[in-house]
Design an enzyme around this catalytic site. Structure first.
Site, PDB file in Angstrom:
ATOM      1  CE  LYS A   1      -0.683   1.556   5.047  1.00  0.00           C
ATOM      2  NZ  LYS A   1      -1.947   1.423   4.321  1.00  0.00           N
TER       3      LYS A   1
ATOM      4  CG  ASP B   1      -2.850  -3.561   5.537  1.00  0.00           C
ATOM      5  OD1 ASP B   1      -2.827  -4.544   6.320  1.00  0.00           O
ATOM      6  OD2 ASP B   1      -2.896  -3.690   4.310  1.00  0.00           O
TER       7      ASP B   1
END
Length: 229
Positions: free
Chosen positions: A139, A157
């Site tokens: 991420k 997320d």
């Protein structure tokens, strides 16, 4: 620097896309483009290094708390060379109000040293090199490469994962597999916009608790209206 775009996550044994996902995807994108035409990261940064640090700090923390802490942090440690001279204990007072601050301070100190040792103090525009940094992961690499260097990427997320399931775009709970599903459904040139817009919608309308389905412009084609994903 050697430019390297994000690698595709492994997809072996992955469940198929939900029924109707390919038909819903253009509707989702069109609605998000109307609602959030200027969607971008809400983390405050001026350089790739500041973005990397802010993204590491944002794990299990709000962007608001990170943005409140980083001005003083970056004034004292404006780049990797400066932060590489610090110990974790030196960084802790600047980020004490951010969740998991002790572990993050250790990661930032180690991260800065590796940037100096391996990359001359610069944040590499290489996916695997960013993932290899302490406190970073897929991420973080996607956020940095897309926002600092313009690579097409989808950073998954909790908001992006939750909305992907509620909107019937993915049944996956693993962020890497959610990323793969979204990459299949949306044009590559809109990946960066998509993840920023989904985050904004998740914060403002489709919250984890008490989603505002009655006020949601996506409710007309959302298969999970009023249902927790």
């Amino acid at each position: 620097m050697t430019s390297s775009a994000p690698k595709k996550p492994a997809g072996r044994g992955v469940a198929p896309l939900p029924k109707g996902a390919r038909e819903r995807a253009p509707q989702v994108l069109a609605s998000l483009e109307r609602l959030y035409p200027d969607a971008r990261t809400e983390l405050a940064f001026r350089t790739p290094f500041e973005l990397l640090v802010a993204t590491v700090l944002s794990a299990q923390a709000t962007d608001v708390s990170v943005n409140a802490a980083t001005p003083a942090l970056f004034e004292r440690y404006p780049d990797a060379h400066a932060m590489a001279q610090a110990e974790a204990e030196d960084l802790e007072p600047f980020i004490r109000r951010i969740g998991l601050f002790r572990g993050k301070a250790r990661n930032l100190a180690a991260l800065a040293r590796l940037l100096v040792e391996r990359h001359g103090g610069e944040v590499p525009d290489d996916f695997e090199a960013v993932v290899a940094l302490p406190g970073a992961g897929r991420k973080t690499a996607n956020v940095v490469l897309s926002n600092a260097y313009g690579f097409p990427a989808i950073a998954v997320d909790t908001h992006v994962g939750r909305l992907s399931r509620r909107l019937g775009l993915s049944v996956q709970t693993n962020p890497d597999r959610v990323e793969t599903d979204l990459q299949k459904l949306f044009p590559r040139e809109r990946w960066v916009f998509l993840h920023h817009a989904l985050i904004l919608h998740g914060r403002r309308v489709c919250m984890a608790r008490n989603p505002q389905c009655g006020a949601c412009e996506l409710a007309a084609f959302c298969p999970k209206v009023g249902v927790e994903a």
